[in-house]
Scaffold this active site. Sequence first.
Site, PDB file in Angstrom:
ATOM      1  CD  GLU A 165      -2.963  -0.944   2.332  1.00 58.42           C
ATOM      2  OE1 GLU A 165      -2.832   0.275   2.853  1.00 58.42           O
ATOM      3  OE2 GLU A 165      -3.785  -1.871   2.257  1.00 58.42           O
ATOM      4  CD  GLU A 356      -3.149  -5.993   4.395  1.00 56.77           C
ATOM      5  OE1 GLU A 356      -4.484  -4.860   4.773  1.00 56.77           O
ATOM      6  OE2 GLU A 356      -2.185  -5.583   4.555  1.00 56.77           O
TER       7      GLU A 356
HETATM    8  C1  FCB Z   1      -4.199  -2.747   6.042  1.00 57.89           C
HETATM    9  C2  FCB Z   1      -3.226  -2.647   5.711  1.00 57.89           C
HETATM   10  C3  FCB Z   1      -2.860  -3.698   7.175  1.00 57.89           C
HETATM   11  C4  FCB Z   1      -3.885  -3.364   8.020  1.00 57.89           C
HETATM   12  C5  FCB Z   1      -5.574  -3.127   7.020  1.00 57.89           C
HETATM   13  C6  FCB Z   1      -6.466  -3.290   8.372  1.00 57.89           C
HETATM   14  O1  FCB Z   1      -4.582  -0.880   5.184  1.00 57.89           O
HETATM   15  O2  FCB Z   1      -2.089  -2.603   5.158  1.00 57.89           O
HETATM   16  O3  FCB Z   1      -1.557  -3.365   7.750  1.00 57.89           O
HETATM   17  O4  FCB Z   1      -3.952  -2.099   9.116  1.00 57.89           O
HETATM   18  O5  FCB Z   1      -5.501  -2.431   6.762  1.00 57.89           O
END
Ligand code: FCB
Length: 451
Positions: A165, A356
């Site tokens: 990110e 994620e």
């Molecule tokens: C993302 C992050 C991860 C976690 C999630 C909830 O942006 O990459 O580390 O904090 O959000």
Amino acid sequence: MTTRFPDGFMWGTATAAYQIEGAVAEDGRGTSIWDTFSHTPGKTLHGDTGDIADDHYHRVEQDLELMAGLGVNGYRFSVAWPRIQPDGRGAPNQRGLDFYRRLVDGLRERSIAPALTMYHWDLPQALQDAGGWPNRDTAQRFAEYAALLFDAFGESVPLWITLNEPWVSAWVGYAIGGHAPGIQDTGQALAAAHHLLLAHGLAVQAFRARGLDGPRIGVTLNLAPTRAASPEVADVAAARLRDGNQNRWFLDAVFRGRYPDDMLEHYRTRADFAFVQDGDLAAMAQPIDFLGVNYYMRHTVHAGRGDGPLGINTVERVPAGIPTTTMGWGIEPDGLTELLVRIARDYPAIPMYVTENGASFYDYVDPEGEVDDTERIAFLDAHFRAAHAAIQGGVDLRGYFIWSLMDNFEWAHGYSKRFGLIYVDYLTQTRILKQSASWYAGVARANALEP
Ligand code: FCB
């Protein structure tokens, strides 16, 4: 009808070093910007820090066993740069490498494929002291650090992720200031984003130079499908701007070797772009093997007033009637289908992983000692179906990593947000499988969802 996923689909969980490891002063680890930031009064909720976190550094064997019990075939983790290079440069710290060697070997012994993220926000403080990501030299430092990792773990890690990110690293770290290093400066943020993308490209070059046979490399972006809150001209323009800021800036750089014209025009009045040198854009657009997508929410955008960080003054509100998580994030599984299909439509064909996706809820241990997180099961089930719909729509999705394996340090929110499939009692470090964990084990084993 049972919903089946393609053969070999990767079902995993995800974590990041600073959020789970603790042991911040052990075995030669240097200080990172998150140590400094979390120890600065007022920066995190309750002054929480990652000093101990889930104590994973000392409990890695136990955590590997828990993963084996989940029946997952993938695990995404990050390497703490300051464990490998305490000051962000020079020879590797052997004890740091040893820890990740134990983790990687432990995963492989359990038939869990390691997916290694090289940078999940814990920049060595010494590099921040030298200017941080706004300083071009940090990209070079990253490429050297990446090369150390390739040489140490090359063939034993099938999936390599350069950055997690970069939108968050650059914008939240250097423009909004809500994350380490806590700077609020549009010019620095734009330079940081550029050097992060350059770092990614240089690392991919270093990877290719090693001619590794088998392992693949990509990058993880946090992307969000974006909609105008109304057909009003101002809202439509705001949504386009926010889409450019969140999605196109990074996707166009990585896949087309250019920044989008409308966004360049927007940002140019706020920075001189002298940091862009000849060849940079080509370097950051090195062909990659897969794209990692982090999906949490859709953005429904209203035009705001005044001038926000980066000249982005948009306001995002969760539309009425949409449920939210304890982060306040709207639960919109169909946004995942929309996002994946859009990437496949607008950019060159590439395998994708959801690196994620997950949710925080008010989890607690009931008198029977159980954590009954039915909301999380419903959340994941709906998102898996949305991912499946994207696959049906032609998207080459190869795997899915749940955020997160276990409750952990949620950055500026400290320990107040629980995203785990495993509950962590921070006082005793006891781990308790939530009901979602058993449910997920069933999905991973069957490679399918029951009707
Ligand atoms: C993302 C992050 C991860 C976690 C999630 C909830 O942006 O990459 O580390 O904090 O959000």
